[in-house]
Structures are given as C-alpha cells and as structure tokens.
Design a protein around this motif. Structure first.
Motif, short mmCIF file in Angstrom:
data_model
loop_
_atom_site.label_atom_id
_atom_site.label_comp_id
_atom_site.label_asym_id
_atom_site.label_seq_id
_atom_site.Cartn_x
_atom_site.Cartn_y
_atom_site.Cartn_z
N GLY A 1 -10.69 5.08 -7.05
CA GLY A 1 -10.14 3.95 -7.78
C GLY A 1 -8.86 3.42 -7.16
N LEU A 2 -7.99 4.32 -6.70
CA LEU A 2 -6.73 3.89 -6.09
C LEU A 2 -6.96 3.27 -4.71
N VAL A 3 -7.96 3.77 -3.98
CA VAL A 3 -8.31 3.16 -2.69
C VAL A 3 -8.77 1.72 -2.91
N ARG A 4 -9.53 1.48 -3.98
CA ARG A 4 -9.98 0.11 -4.30
C ARG A 4 -8.79 -0.81 -4.59
N HIS A 5 -7.66 -0.22 -5.00
CA HIS A 5 -6.45 -1.00 -5.26
C HIS A 5 -5.55 -1.08 -4.03
N PRO B 285 -7.27 10.39 -22.20
CA PRO B 285 -7.99 9.86 -21.04
C PRO B 285 -7.35 8.54 -20.57
N PHE B 286 -7.48 8.26 -19.30
CA PHE B 286 -7.00 7.01 -18.73
C PHE B 286 -7.93 6.64 -17.58
N THR B 287 -7.84 5.39 -17.15
CA THR B 287 -8.70 4.90 -16.07
C THR B 287 -7.90 4.81 -14.77
N ALA B 288 -8.61 4.69 -13.67
CA ALA B 288 -7.96 4.48 -12.37
C ALA B 288 -7.17 3.19 -12.38
N GLN B 289 -7.66 2.17 -13.09
CA GLN B 289 -6.94 0.90 -13.21
C GLN B 289 -5.60 1.11 -13.92
N GLN B 290 -5.61 1.88 -15.00
CA GLN B 290 -4.36 2.14 -15.73
C GLN B 290 -3.38 2.91 -14.85
N LEU B 291 -3.89 3.88 -14.09
CA LEU B 291 -3.02 4.64 -13.18
C LEU B 291 -2.47 3.73 -12.09
N ALA B 292 -3.31 2.86 -11.55
CA ALA B 292 -2.85 1.93 -10.52
C ALA B 292 -1.75 1.02 -11.06
N ASP B 293 -1.90 0.57 -12.30
CA ASP B 293 -0.87 -0.28 -12.92
C ASP B 293 0.44 0.48 -13.08
N VAL B 294 0.37 1.73 -13.53
CA VAL B 294 1.57 2.56 -13.69
C VAL B 294 2.25 2.74 -12.34
N LEU B 295 1.47 3.08 -11.31
CA LEU B 295 2.04 3.29 -9.98
C LEU B 295 2.67 2.01 -9.43
N ALA B 296 2.02 0.87 -9.67
CA ALA B 296 2.58 -0.40 -9.20
C ALA B 296 3.95 -0.65 -9.84
N MET C 261 0.84 -1.19 0.00
CA MET C 261 0.00 0.00 0.00
C MET C 261 0.88 1.24 0.00
N ALA C 262 0.53 2.20 -0.83
CA ALA C 262 1.28 3.45 -0.91
C ALA C 262 0.35 4.61 -0.58
N LYS C 263 0.93 5.70 -0.12
CA LYS C 263 0.18 6.92 0.12
C LYS C 263 0.38 7.81 -1.11
N ILE C 264 -0.72 8.15 -1.77
CA ILE C 264 -0.67 8.85 -3.05
C ILE C 264 -1.45 10.15 -2.97
N LEU C 265 -0.80 11.23 -3.41
CA LEU C 265 -1.43 12.55 -3.46
C LEU C 265 -1.87 12.81 -4.89
N ILE C 266 -3.17 13.02 -5.08
CA ILE C 266 -3.75 13.32 -6.39
C ILE C 266 -4.03 14.82 -6.44
N VAL C 267 -3.46 15.51 -7.45
CA VAL C 267 -3.63 16.96 -7.58
C VAL C 267 -4.32 17.25 -8.90
N ASP C 268 -5.55 17.74 -8.82
CA ASP C 268 -6.33 18.06 -10.01
C ASP C 268 -7.40 19.06 -9.61
N VAL D 293 7.97 4.62 -24.39
CA VAL D 293 8.65 4.74 -23.09
C VAL D 293 7.65 4.96 -21.96
N PHE D 294 6.53 5.63 -22.26
CA PHE D 294 5.49 5.90 -21.26
C PHE D 294 4.18 5.26 -21.65
N PRO D 295 4.13 3.91 -21.70
CA PRO D 295 2.86 3.26 -22.08
C PRO D 295 1.85 3.37 -20.95
N ILE D 296 0.59 3.33 -21.33
CA ILE D 296 -0.46 3.30 -20.31
C ILE D 296 -0.69 1.87 -19.93
#
Length: 195
Positions: free
Chosen positions: A20-24, A102-113, A1-8, A192-195
C-alpha cells in the motif's frame, strides 16, 4: 518519497502495508520483529512503523534500542488503545504517532504524509508532538496538562509537577475536555492521534 521500515510479525499484514505504501510512492522494507528491524535501521530510513506485540524484541524494546544515529526518524506505533500501558511506554520512548488497529494502508500513508510535512526539511522530529498540541484550541498551561495526560501520568503526579492540588487537576481536565469536545482520556488520545 520516503523510505519506510514496517515491523510486524504477521507477514500478511506487513506485506499489505508495504504494498500500500509503495502505491503511494514510498520505498519500503520489512522486518518480522524488533531484532531484525535494528539490523535494517540506518540514516536512510525516514520512518519506522512498528507493531507493539512481537516475539524476540517487541515494539517498546525496539524503540528503547534505536541507535542515536537516527535522531530524526519518524516513529509510528501500531497499537490497540486497550493496551494502554504499552501505548504510554511507546510515547515515553519517543513515538510520534499511535495508530489504532484496524486501519488501512491509505490511512497510514496519510498519517506519514502529515508527519513528514510537520518534520519539514529543517525541523526536528521532536517538534512534531508539540506542533500537534499547538493545533488544539487550548492555552499553554492546558497543553502542558495534555502532555502529562498523554504520557499516562496519574492526576496526583500531574498535580505535583504543576504545583497545584489533585482536585485542581481534575477541575482543569473537566474544563479542558469540555473546551475541546472530549469526555475522557481515551477520546483525548483519538483527538491528538486521529486516523
């Protein structure tokens, strides 16, 4: 588990990513702009995910003002590759990953992992970008060329840094693009930066 700051600054988008990230299994906190984010960043935050275009303090300004106390902070920038100048500025300020809308929370979670795994318990965050380039089927000189291309340097400036002519840079780029199966700088970014 990581602590993630989302800025938007878009509340719905920020909250959707946070949920979405909490679900992960991650812990999340949110900020509406760079100024608010600066007040929330400390050593307990593992990753920063920031939009580039925001009022008061944008994503580039946020990256520029990150405190020195968080050297291993993973920095993911939400971007549109059409906004090339800001994306390049983000890379030059230490962004470790550009994720295109556009991207999904799942794609972001995969990138962060992937980024958290690449950082590892003993590695430094600065090694992530070089590790990603080492994964490409290219030699050291070509990796250096890719690094300069991703930083947005023009061919003439790359030629000066490598001690070769501008036409040689163009030739090397053409050969390298064929070798890795891309045809443009934009496709190289996506490789280099795939989703």
């Amino acid at each position: 588990m990581a602590k993630i700051l989302i800025v938007d600054d878009e509340t719905d988008a920020r909250e959707l990513l946070m949920r979405g990230l909490v679900r992960h299994g991650h812990q999340t906190i949110g900020a509406a702009d760079g100024l608010q984010a600066l007040s929330l960043i400390d050593e307990s935050v593992d990753a920063l995910v920031t939009d580039l275009v925001m009022p008061q303090l944008d994503g580039v300004g946020l990256l520029r003002r990150l405190p020195a106390t968080v050297p291993n902070l993973i920095k993911v920038v939400i971007t549109s590759f059409a906004d090339k100048e800001r994306a390049i500025a983000a890379l030059n300020l230490g962004a470790h990953y550009l994720i295109e809308k556009p991207f999904t929370a799942q794609q972001l979670a995969d990138v962060l992992a992937r980024l958290l795994e690449e950082r590892g318990p003993s590695g430094t965050i600065e090694q992530i970008f070089q590790q990603r380039l080492r994964a490409l089927p290219i030699n050291e000189r070509e990796r250096q060329l890719v690094f300069y291309v991703l930083k947005g340097l023009p061919n003439l400036e790359i030629a000066g840094l490598l001690g070769i002519g501008e036409q040689s840079v163009k030739n090397y780029l053409s050969q390298m693009y064929r070798k890795i199966g891309v045809s443009s700088r934009s496709e190289l970014f996506h490789l280099v930066f795939p989703i």
